[in-house]
Scaffold this motif. Structure first.
Motif, PDB file in Angstrom:
ATOM      1  N   HIS A  64      24.492  81.725  32.778  1.00 26.75           N
ATOM      2  CA  HIS A  64      25.879  81.360  33.081  1.00 26.75           C
ATOM      3  C   HIS A  64      26.900  82.238  32.387  1.00 26.75           C
ATOM      4  O   HIS A  64      28.072  81.919  32.351  1.00 26.75           O
ATOM      5  N   MET A  65      26.444  83.340  31.803  1.00 28.55           N
ATOM      6  CA  MET A  65      27.353  84.119  30.958  1.00 28.55           C
ATOM      7  C   MET A  65      28.487  84.780  31.729  1.00 28.55           C
ATOM      8  O   MET A  65      29.486  85.176  31.147  1.00 28.55           O
ATOM      9  N   ASP A  66      28.333  84.947  33.059  1.00 28.51           N
ATOM     10  CA  ASP A  66      29.438  85.577  33.794  1.00 28.51           C
ATOM     11  C   ASP A  66      30.404  84.516  34.326  1.00 28.51           C
ATOM     12  O   ASP A  66      31.280  84.799  35.122  1.00 28.51           O
ATOM     13  N   TRP A  67      30.253  83.290  33.893  1.00 26.91           N
ATOM     14  CA  TRP A  67      31.131  82.194  34.290  1.00 26.91           C
ATOM     15  C   TRP A  67      32.528  82.453  33.747  1.00 26.91           C
ATOM     16  O   TRP A  67      32.764  82.421  32.549  1.00 26.91           O
ATOM     17  N   GLU A  68      33.488  82.743  34.632  1.00 23.97           N
ATOM     18  CA  GLU A  68      34.815  83.166  34.170  1.00 23.97           C
ATOM     19  C   GLU A  68      35.883  82.093  34.375  1.00 23.97           C
ATOM     20  O   GLU A  68      36.982  82.201  33.889  1.00 23.97           O
ATOM     21  N   ARG A  69      35.569  81.071  35.167  1.00 25.19           N
ATOM     22  CA  ARG A  69      36.655  80.207  35.615  1.00 25.19           C
ATOM     23  C   ARG A  69      37.180  79.244  34.560  1.00 25.19           C
ATOM     24  O   ARG A  69      38.325  78.850  34.604  1.00 25.19           O
ATOM     25  N   LEU A  70      36.335  78.866  33.634  1.00 25.04           N
ATOM     26  CA  LEU A  70      36.813  77.961  32.589  1.00 25.04           C
ATOM     27  C   LEU A  70      37.141  78.759  31.341  1.00 25.04           C
ATOM     28  O   LEU A  70      36.483  79.748  31.055  1.00 25.04           O
ATOM     29  N   LEU A 121      32.633  81.940  21.004  1.00 20.78           N
ATOM     30  CA  LEU A 121      32.318  82.364  19.641  1.00 20.78           C
ATOM     31  C   LEU A 121      32.405  83.886  19.546  1.00 20.78           C
ATOM     32  O   LEU A 121      33.026  84.438  18.629  1.00 20.78           O
ATOM     33  N   ALA A 122      31.806  84.572  20.528  1.00 23.33           N
ATOM     34  CA  ALA A 122      31.790  86.037  20.509  1.00 23.33           C
ATOM     35  C   ALA A 122      33.215  86.592  20.523  1.00 23.33           C
ATOM     36  O   ALA A 122      33.555  87.501  19.756  1.00 23.33           O
ATOM     37  N   GLU A 123      34.072  86.034  21.391  1.00 29.65           N
ATOM     38  CA  GLU A 123      35.437  86.545  21.486  1.00 29.65           C
ATOM     39  C   GLU A 123      36.232  86.247  20.219  1.00 29.65           C
ATOM     40  O   GLU A 123      37.017  87.081  19.747  1.00 29.65           O
ATOM     41  N   SER A 124      36.018  85.073  19.648  1.00 30.97           N
ATOM     42  CA  SER A 124      36.735  84.725  18.420  1.00 30.97           C
ATOM     43  C   SER A 124      36.291  85.622  17.267  1.00 30.97           C
ATOM     44  O   SER A 124      37.105  86.076  16.457  1.00 30.97           O
ATOM     45  N   ILE A 125      34.988  85.871  17.205  1.00 31.66           N
ATOM     46  CA  ILE A 125      34.441  86.737  16.155  1.00 31.66           C
ATOM     47  C   ILE A 125      35.025  88.147  16.296  1.00 31.66           C
ATOM     48  O   ILE A 125      35.478  88.763  15.325  1.00 31.66           O
ATOM     49  N   ALA A 126      35.018  88.656  17.532  1.00 33.88           N
ATOM     50  CA  ALA A 126      35.498  90.018  17.765  1.00 33.88           C
ATOM     51  C   ALA A 126      36.989  90.126  17.457  1.00 33.88           C
ATOM     52  O   ALA A 126      37.440  91.090  16.819  1.00 33.88           O
ATOM     53  N   GLU A 127      37.741  89.130  17.902  1.00 35.74           N
ATOM     54  CA  GLU A 127      39.183  89.149  17.669  1.00 35.74           C
ATOM     55  C   GLU A 127      39.486  89.138  16.172  1.00 35.74           C
ATOM     56  O   GLU A 127      40.319  89.903  15.681  1.00 35.74           O
ATOM     57  N   THR A 128      38.785  88.276  15.441  1.00 35.01           N
ATOM     58  CA  THR A 128      38.968  88.197  13.997  1.00 35.01           C
ATOM     59  C   THR A 128      38.613  89.535  13.344  1.00 35.01           C
ATOM     60  O   THR A 128      39.343  90.039  12.483  1.00 35.01           O
ATOM     61  N   PHE A 177      25.157  89.050  21.027  1.00 38.01           N
ATOM     62  CA  PHE A 177      25.331  90.456  20.653  1.00 38.01           C
ATOM     63  C   PHE A 177      26.102  91.197  21.751  1.00 38.01           C
ATOM     64  O   PHE A 177      27.125  91.856  21.491  1.00 38.01           O
ATOM     65  N   GLU A 178      25.648  91.049  23.005  1.00 37.64           N
ATOM     66  CA  GLU A 178      26.312  91.731  24.123  1.00 37.64           C
ATOM     67  C   GLU A 178      27.761  91.262  24.273  1.00 37.64           C
ATOM     68  O   GLU A 178      28.664  92.074  24.503  1.00 37.64           O
ATOM     69  N   ALA A 179      27.966  89.951  24.107  1.00 38.85           N
ATOM     70  CA  ALA A 179      29.315  89.412  24.286  1.00 38.85           C
ATOM     71  C   ALA A 179      30.246  89.910  23.178  1.00 38.85           C
ATOM     72  O   ALA A 179      31.414  90.218  23.432  1.00 38.85           O
ATOM     73  N   LEU A 232      29.908  92.777  21.486  1.00 41.70           N
ATOM     74  CA  LEU A 232      30.137  94.206  21.760  1.00 41.70           C
ATOM     75  C   LEU A 232      31.192  94.392  22.841  1.00 41.70           C
ATOM     76  O   LEU A 232      32.092  95.225  22.723  1.00 41.70           O
ATOM     77  N   MET A 233      31.079  93.577  23.888  1.00 35.95           N
ATOM     78  CA  MET A 233      32.025  93.696  24.991  1.00 35.95           C
ATOM     79  C   MET A 233      33.441  93.370  24.507  1.00 35.95           C
ATOM     80  O   MET A 233      34.392  94.075  24.819  1.00 35.95           O
ATOM     81  N   ALA A 234      33.540  92.318  23.694  1.00 35.00           N
ATOM     82  CA  ALA A 234      34.856  91.882  23.234  1.00 35.00           C
ATOM     83  C   ALA A 234      35.462  92.858  22.219  1.00 35.00           C
ATOM     84  O   ALA A 234      36.675  92.889  22.033  1.00 35.00           O
ATOM     85  N   LEU A 235      34.634  93.672  21.576  1.00 36.88           N
ATOM     86  CA  LEU A 235      35.160  94.646  20.612  1.00 36.88           C
ATOM     87  C   LEU A 235      35.756  95.864  21.313  1.00 36.88           C
ATOM     88  O   LEU A 235      36.397  96.709  20.678  1.00 36.88           O
ATOM     89  N   GLY A 236      35.518  95.951  22.613  1.00 40.42           N
ATOM     90  CA  GLY A 236      36.074  97.065  23.378  1.00 40.42           C
ATOM     91  C   GLY A 236      35.566  98.381  22.827  1.00 40.42           C
ATOM     92  O   GLY A 236      34.394  98.524  22.523  1.00 40.42           O
TER      93      GLY A 236
END
Ligand code: ZN
Ligand code: ZN
Ligand code: FE
Length: 759
Positions: free
Chosen positions: A637-643, A686-693, A719-721, A723-727
């Motif tokens: 479900h990792m590509d689930w974008e709507r929520l 979690l991944a996005e919050s970690i990367a943003e921080t 890990f992938e999420a 990396l993606m969020a770190l741009g």
């Protein structure tokens, strides 16, 4: 006047067919002189032709298993005697050079054992200078037959001829063997040790496997237990006998084609499976299913290809995938000795496929996973150890360090003269037999590498057996101790592996982990550390919550759910989700701070979320079990974008607070959102919050790179999420060194070394 040179070659150049390669090259180029192995590598004395072209070819055309680190050419007035180029006998001396890792059977040897016309047809111990056992049979260096466990097998005339012929693929192949003179395999019955009277024990073993038998196999670095991976009854029987209820079993297939029937295999994954190191590669399950008990609830299965002719012949005769799990009781090291195996494995195995080539040291199968286009080792052992890693620039001047590692997935690390020797995976030191094994490996590596440490590095944790060993050694020898904080060591390991220079400036280390001792008396594990090699500052962490019951909170995920929900102010939800649990006494203990140390562990946050979804086990039978199940649930479900994803917010600049995450998660559960989507939203959030921080902190503090490390990065989805969020921000990640505690000793070693380099 004729010129002559001495050439010193350093690197992985012994036991890989380097001397015959030099000999052939010299002969083709019309040179005269000699080549020999010594304790520093390979030594050449040459004259009579284009010596520059010769030196260049030595670098560029080295044999497949060789790794040339340095070629040092010095002119000499001494001219070689005679007109020929010869290979001279090895001289002994102080040990300076690496022993090479074990290598999977090469295609030429594989073709020979499958060719009825070849004299090694169906011979389980065929090998050559490009393949075969190495570290698992070496007892001393220089690497010569006499210092391996092959010393007791006297070469027959045919093998002798091959061994002595520089034009032969087996010239000076130390483990050379054939059916006449080499080791032999046999099949014996478990319990009574009766040897089955059969001309072909391997085909007989395959027939028993087809009938559902459990077979103990003596492999390269230890015994395995094998059974038919498509036979649910056999697999369940193995689980019950091994007391291993859920931990996934590894698999071995006769060939790549078989694996592609059961898993998705990328080109890089296929290359890794077939590489000389032949690790277990974690692959996404797809296509034909196996027995459900092979890896209950997992999305990825661990596959490997046959690592020796014995395995190749067995798998070909069997004709399908086999479960291939280490031959041990859960938590203990696997058996390597025939007598020990009979004693320990008889309760598990119906039959034993034995042989008489001794194993010099235990080497587990290495485990790799491809994430973001690179091969990442999760366990580094057979096929990789004892290959040395170069130390980063600036650290070559550091004193020799012996680093003692952590508690789980323990390793040792020895540094010297610009190199780090990271030991193979030694296991969890909370098991008494593993602790013994660790002590043995400590002596073994020191002797093999002739290592004399000047500094002893260890974890800050006062109760780790590895810390105790470092302290005992310091008392004996008077050597200085260097304690290194657990997560600083994790970050330093990923910096060192990426060649980050000693004067490279600060790095923002993100260590997402189970548990590690913090200098403030709490337990760390979700850390944002501003680091260089020498020191670190803790900038932020996941908001600490109690570990109710201390050690029990490590194995029982629901305890962490209680701590998280109470801390976030959702006590009623805790009451509801954890009805029937002994909540009152735990809350009282947490309120008083009894047996409830505070922890910022990211691993325990995963446990809590798994418990909230009801997917974690009541009591984990292995580390990371709940988190692995949660990842498997999230994966599709990792590509689930709507929520919107669950976010954590940085409170001021110190605590990353999970309470908004819990509010959103509880809302979703209340609305009946599927567990897979909840698990995915947790991973993504979690991944996005970690990367943003990490990006915010790196910007504020001028960090030049973000380093990702810690056991949670074994989770490929997280890990992938991240990396993606770190741009595109410069990021240091693990590949050859595990992100888990298997990499700690390397980090400790470079920190201890850096603190003693005067700059
Ligand atoms: Zn070979
Ligand atoms: Zn022979
Ligand atoms: Fe750790």
């Amino acid at each position: 006047m004729e010129t002559a040179v001495h050439i010193r070659i350093r690197g992985q150049v012994q036991g890989v067919g380097f001397r015959p390669f030099v000999w052939r090259l010299a002969r083709d180029m019309g040179l005269r002189g000699s080549v020999r192995n010594d304790a520093e590598g390979v030594w050449i004395h040459a004259a009579g032709g284009n010596l520059n072209a010769f030196a260049q070819a030595l670098r560029e055309q080295a044999p497949p298993l060789a790794r040339v680190d340095r070629v040092e050419v010095t002119a000499t007035p001494d001219l070689p005697e005679g007109e020929a180029f010869t290979i001279t006998v090895t001289t002994t001396g102080a040990a300076r050079t690496g022993v090479t890792p074990d290598a999977m059977t090469c295609p030429t040897c594989a073709a020979e054992v499958l060719d009825p016309a070849d004299r090694r047809f169906a011979y389980p111990f065929a090998n050559c200078t490009h393949c075969g056992p190495r570290f698992s049979i070496v007892e001393a260096i220089p690497y010569d037959r006499g210092s391996t466990t092959m010393a007791g097998f006297r070469l027959c005339p045919d093998c002798h001829e091959e061994y002595d012929d520089p034009a032969d693929r087996r010239f000076h192949a130390q483990p050379i063997a054939c059916p006449t003179c080499g080791p032999k395999a046999w099949l014996e019955v478990g319990g009574n040790g009766r040897i089955l009277d059969t001309p072909d024990p391997i085909t007989a073993a395959a027939a028993h496997l087809r009938e559902g038998a459990i077979l103990a196999i003596k492999g390269i670095g230890g015994f395995h237990l094998a059974c038919d991976a498509r036979n649910e009854k056999a697999v369940t029987r193995l689980r019950v006998r091994k007391h291993r209820p859920t931990k996934p079993f590894a698999l071995m297939a006769p060939d790549l084609g078989t694996i592609t029937h059961h898993a998705r295999v990328s080109e890089l994954e296929a290359q890794t499976l077939a590489s000389p190191a032949a690790p277990i590669v974690l692959l996404e399950a797809a296509g034909d299913t196996l027995a459900p008990s092979v890896a209950p609830g997992q999305w990825a299965l661990g596959w490997m290809l046959p690592t020796s002719p014995l395995h190749l012949l067995l798998l070909r005769a069997f004709g399908g995938p086999l479960v291939m799990t280490s031959g041990n009781l859960s938590g203990e090291p696997q058996a390597i000795d025939n007598g020990e195996a009979r004693k320990k494995l008889t309760p598990f195995a119906d039959l034993f496929l034995m042989h008489d080539r001794p194993i010099a040291r235990r080497l587990d199968d290495s485990v790799a996973r491809v994430v973001a286009g690179r091969v990442r080792l999760l366990r580094r052992a057979r096929g990789y150890a004892p290959e040395a890693l170069p130390l980063p620039p600036g650290l070559d001047a550091a004193p020799a360090v012996l680093a003692h590692g952590g508690l789980l997935k323990s390793t040792l690390c020895l540094t010297r003269e610009g190199e780090a020797l990271l030991s193979h995976h030694l296991g969890d030191l909370d098991d008494a037999l593993t602790a013994e094994e660790y002590a043995k490996a400590d002596r073994d590596y020191a002797a093999l590498m002739d290592h004399a440490p000047e500094v002893l590095a260890h974890d800050l944790h006062p109760d780790y057996p590895s810390t105790a060993r470092a302290e005992a050694r310091a008392r004996e020898t008077g050597l200085p101790l260097e304690p290194v904080q657990h997560h600083h060591a994790h970050v330093a390991a990923v910096m060192a592996e990426n060649g980050w220079p000693l004067d490279g400036g600060k790095v923002l280390g993100v260590a997402l982990d189970g548990l590690g001792w913090g200098p403030d008396g709490t337990v760390w594990g979700g850390e944002f550390l501003l680091c260089d090699y020498r020191d670190f500052t803790r900038l932020a962490c996941l908001k600490p919550v109690p570990l109710p019951g201390g050690g029990a909170a490590q194995s029982e995920p629901w305890r962490n759910l209680l701590a998280q929900l109470d801390s976030a102010g959702f006590t009623e939800d805790a009451d509801r989700l954890l009805a029937g649990r002994p909540l009152a006494p735990l809350r009282a203990a947490m309120a008083k701070g009894v047996n409830s140390p505070l922890s910022s562990s990211c691993g325990r946050l995963f446990d809590a979320v798994a418990a909230a979804l009801g997917v974690g086990p009541d009591k984990q039978s292995h580390e990371g079990e709940a988190a692995m199940t949660l990842e498997a649930l999230a994966r599709p479900h990792m590509d689930w974008e709507r929520l919107p994803h669950y976010r954590l917010f940085l409170d001021g600049e110190s605590w990353l607070d999970p309470s908004p995450l819990w509010r959103a998660l509880l809302d979703d559960l209340g609305r009946g959102v599927s567990r897979g989507i909840v698990a995915a939203r947790f991973h993504r959030g979690l991944a996005e919050s970690i990367a943003e921080t990490a990006l915010t902190l790196a910007g504020t503090h001028g960090a030049r790179a973000i380093a990702l490390t810690g056991g949670c990065f074994q989770n490929a989805t997280l890990f992938e999420a991240v990396l993606m969020a770190l741009g595109g921000f410069p990021t240091l990640t693990h590949a050859l060194v595990p992100p888990n505690d298997g990499g700690l000793s390397l980090g400790q070693a470079v920190v201890a070394g850096a603190r003693r380099v005067i700059s």
